[in-house]
Design an enzyme around this catalytic site. Structure first.
Site, PDB file in Angstrom:
ATOM      1  N   ASP A  13       0.819  -1.226   0.000  1.00 48.33           N
ATOM      2  CA  ASP A  13       0.000   0.000   0.000  1.00 48.33           C
ATOM      3  C   ASP A  13       0.844   1.264   0.000  1.00 48.33           C
ATOM      4  O   ASP A  13       0.443   2.284   0.564  1.00 48.33           O
ATOM      5  CB  ASP A  13      -0.956   0.037   1.208  1.00 48.33           C
ATOM      6  CG  ASP A  13      -1.787  -1.222   1.310  1.00 48.33           C
ATOM      7  OD1 ASP A  13      -2.257  -1.680   0.257  1.00 48.33           O
ATOM      8  OD2 ASP A  13      -1.945  -1.748   2.424  1.00 48.33           O
ATOM      9  N   LYS A  16       2.042   2.245  -5.022  1.00 46.12           N
ATOM     10  CA  LYS A  16       2.706   1.736  -6.245  1.00 46.12           C
ATOM     11  C   LYS A  16       1.869   2.008  -7.482  1.00 46.12           C
ATOM     12  O   LYS A  16       2.401   2.272  -8.544  1.00 46.12           O
ATOM     13  CB  LYS A  16       2.940   0.224  -6.135  1.00 46.12           C
ATOM     14  CG  LYS A  16       4.009  -0.144  -5.139  1.00 46.12           C
ATOM     15  CD  LYS A  16       4.190  -1.639  -5.065  1.00 46.12           C
ATOM     16  CE  LYS A  16       2.992  -2.347  -4.507  1.00 46.12           C
ATOM     17  NZ  LYS A  16       2.701  -2.082  -3.103  1.00 46.12           N
ATOM     18  N   GLY A  40      -4.375  -3.986  -4.410  1.00 47.79           N
ATOM     19  CA  GLY A  40      -5.394  -3.009  -4.777  1.00 47.79           C
ATOM     20  C   GLY A  40      -4.706  -1.697  -5.084  1.00 47.79           C
ATOM     21  O   GLY A  40      -3.988  -1.168  -4.253  1.00 47.79           O
ATOM     22  N   HIS A  41      -4.849  -1.248  -6.284  1.00 49.08           N
ATOM     23  CA  HIS A  41      -4.244   0.011  -6.690  1.00 49.08           C
ATOM     24  C   HIS A  41      -5.343   1.017  -6.962  1.00 49.08           C
ATOM     25  O   HIS A  41      -6.281   0.712  -7.682  1.00 49.08           O
ATOM     26  CB  HIS A  41      -3.489  -0.151  -8.012  1.00 49.08           C
ATOM     27  CG  HIS A  41      -2.227  -0.923  -7.886  1.00 49.08           C
ATOM     28  ND1 HIS A  41      -1.557  -1.097  -6.710  1.00 49.08           N
ATOM     29  CD2 HIS A  41      -1.489  -1.555  -8.824  1.00 49.08           C
ATOM     30  CE1 HIS A  41      -0.467  -1.807  -6.927  1.00 49.08           C
ATOM     31  NE2 HIS A  41      -0.409  -2.101  -8.207  1.00 49.08           N
ATOM     32  N   GLN A 223       2.069  -5.743  -3.318  1.00 45.83           N
ATOM     33  CA  GLN A 223       2.414  -5.870  -1.890  1.00 45.83           C
ATOM     34  C   GLN A 223       3.768  -5.199  -1.622  1.00 45.83           C
ATOM     35  O   GLN A 223       4.131  -4.302  -2.354  1.00 45.83           O
ATOM     36  CB  GLN A 223       2.412  -7.346  -1.442  1.00 45.83           C
ATOM     37  CG  GLN A 223       1.031  -7.989  -1.378  1.00 45.83           C
ATOM     38  CD  GLN A 223       0.565  -8.553  -2.692  1.00 45.83           C
ATOM     39  OE1 GLN A 223       1.318  -9.200  -3.389  1.00 45.83           O
ATOM     40  NE2 GLN A 223      -0.669  -8.313  -3.046  1.00 45.83           N
TER      41      GLN A 223
END
Ligand code: IMP
Length: 427
Positions: A13, A16, A40-41, A223
């Site tokens: 988180d 990225k 999750g982006h 990650q």
């Protein structure tokens, strides 16, 4: 031309997605190499917000080839939902390809993930519940189903029959749970396979050809270093390798082909899930970071645990990943704090240590030793040049760089694409 690997230098988180999206404008190929839809982006492009879990962030540019490497585990249902969502938003997915060697997340992996977590009780890992661990377990146990089998109904029928019989026995005899219906699952997954078939291509060939042609490639990690199966805070880790070396393994590219490794680090630290976290703040500063940084998981919505920047961790990430540069994200979240602390070493059992410990038992006994930095009051979200940042913000960045032993190349001052300060040309 350059091949650049972007990795998370903390517990994931780190932002990225935004940095990938920013660098992708100069890349020809954007490649994901590990993890699955546990990631999750959130990317904000042209004022619109996109949430991506599986598909590389480069997808928002129509001219980029986006690839999913063999090191990823892919849930076909999630993949299809994600591409349909993108198509609805007018984004083309034509140049998206998946390696046939990529392993498939099946419904029994999700069920096993939930059972495992429940069984662990108070020692639960706090997984994302997406079946990631069980899918990688099956890969290592050599009972996994790959995309190559998924798109071939005959192979799928054969492999699934054997695997499902074993899984169903486990569920019914050991876990007091119900069995899955083979025929029903086969039909559903044959259908998924047919929908996925147009996306399948040899990712290793595509990437190696692109390298030969001198094109720019961005390897997008998911990650972070401390969630790495080998180098992270085991067992509070994910089941893949978020470190830079995995870019090679997870795509089929030799290590000699990688030019630069960039570590993404938030200007503070967050963590979701369980496990020790030396600089965690359970006070109003932690609340401030969570509120101002909107620190809630993209995948699970869980509130993230927040803490001060930890240079023991960033030095560790620099060593494990061979970092050339740091990208420091969310610097704007710190604006308004009177003083900001940076941890540079730990006190462990009365001794000062400067290296990240191996076991979570040791890590949970580590007390952070802080250096205090003065904060700044100004809103920095509209600043685009390093020299325009408040002097204390610049000093803070210099300190992070000095203690981490890595130069800073990118600074994030907000979620938007343009809220990025680029200090070095990476391509
Ligand atoms: P899993 O990957 O779902 O098995 O979860 C294992 C650990 O990794 C848990 O602590 C999760 O919260 C964490 N994790 C997995 N993916 C991410 C991510 O993208 N960001 C942050 N933490 C993650």
């Amino acid at each position: 031309m350059a091949t650049v690997v972007l990795i998370g230098a903390q517990w994931g988180d780190e932002g990225k997605g935004k940095v990938t999206d920013y660098l992708a404008r100069n890349a020809d190929l954007v490649v994901r190499y590990q993890g699955g839809n546990n990631a999750g982006h959130t990317v904000v492009a042209d004022g619109r917000e996109y949430k991506l879990h599986l598909i590389p962030s480069g997808i928002l540019y129509s001219d980029k080839q986006c690839l999913i490497g063999n090191g990823v585990v892919l849930d076909p249902q999630v993949f299809l939902r994600e591409i349909n969502g993108l198509i609805e938003q007018g984004i083309s997915v034509e140049k998206l390809k998946i390696s046939p060697r990529t392993h498939v997340i099946m419904p029994y992996h999700l069920k096993m993930d939930a059972i495992d977590e429940e069984r662990r009780g108070t020692n639960k890992i706090g997984t994302t519940g997406r079946g990631i661990g069980p899918a990688y377990t099956d890969k290592a146990s050599r009972v996994g189903i790959r995309i190559a089998e998924l798109v071939d109904p005959e192979s799928l029928a054969e492999v699934l029959e054997n695997v499902l019989a074993e899984k169903n026995q486990l569920f019914t005899e050991y876990h007091d749970s119900t069995a899955f219906d083979y025929k029903e699952m086969l039909e559903t997954y044959i259908e998924y396979g047919q929908k996925l078939a147009p996306f399948v291509a040899d990712v290793s060939i595509l990437v190696n050809d692109a390298i030969k042609e001198g094109r720019n490639i961005l390897f997008e990690g998911a990650q972070g270093t401390l969630l790495d199966l080998d180098h992270g805070t085991y067992p509070y880790v994910t089941s893949s390798h978020p470190v830079a070396a995995a870019a090679c393994l997870g795509t089929g590219v030799g290590p000699s082909k990688i030019d630069k490794v960039i570590g993404i680090a938030k200007a503070y630290i967050t963590r979701v899930g369980e496990g020790p976290f030396p600089t965690e703040l359970n006070d109003e500063n932690g609340e401030y970071l969570r509120r101002e940084g909107f620190e809630f998981g993209t995948t699970t919505g869980r509130p993230r645990r927040c803490g001060w920047f930890d240079a023991v961790i960033s030095r560790y990430a620099a060593r494990i990943n061979g970092l050339d540069y740091l990208a420091v994200t969310k610097l704007d979240v710190l604006s308004g704090l009177e003083k900001i602390l940076i941890c540079n070493e730990y006190q462990l059992d009365g001794k000062v240590i400067t290296e990240f410990p191996t076991t979570i038992k040791e890590l949970s006994r580590c007390k952070p030793v802080y250096q205090e930095m003065p904060g700044w009051k100004e809103d920095i979200t509209k600043i685009r040049k390093l020299e325009d940042l408040p002097a204390n913000a610049r000093k803070y960045l210099e300190k992070i760089s000095e203690l981490s032993g890595v130069p800073v190349a990118i600074i994030g001052v907000g979620p938007g694409r343009d809220q990025t300060l680029m200090l070095k040309n990476l391509y």
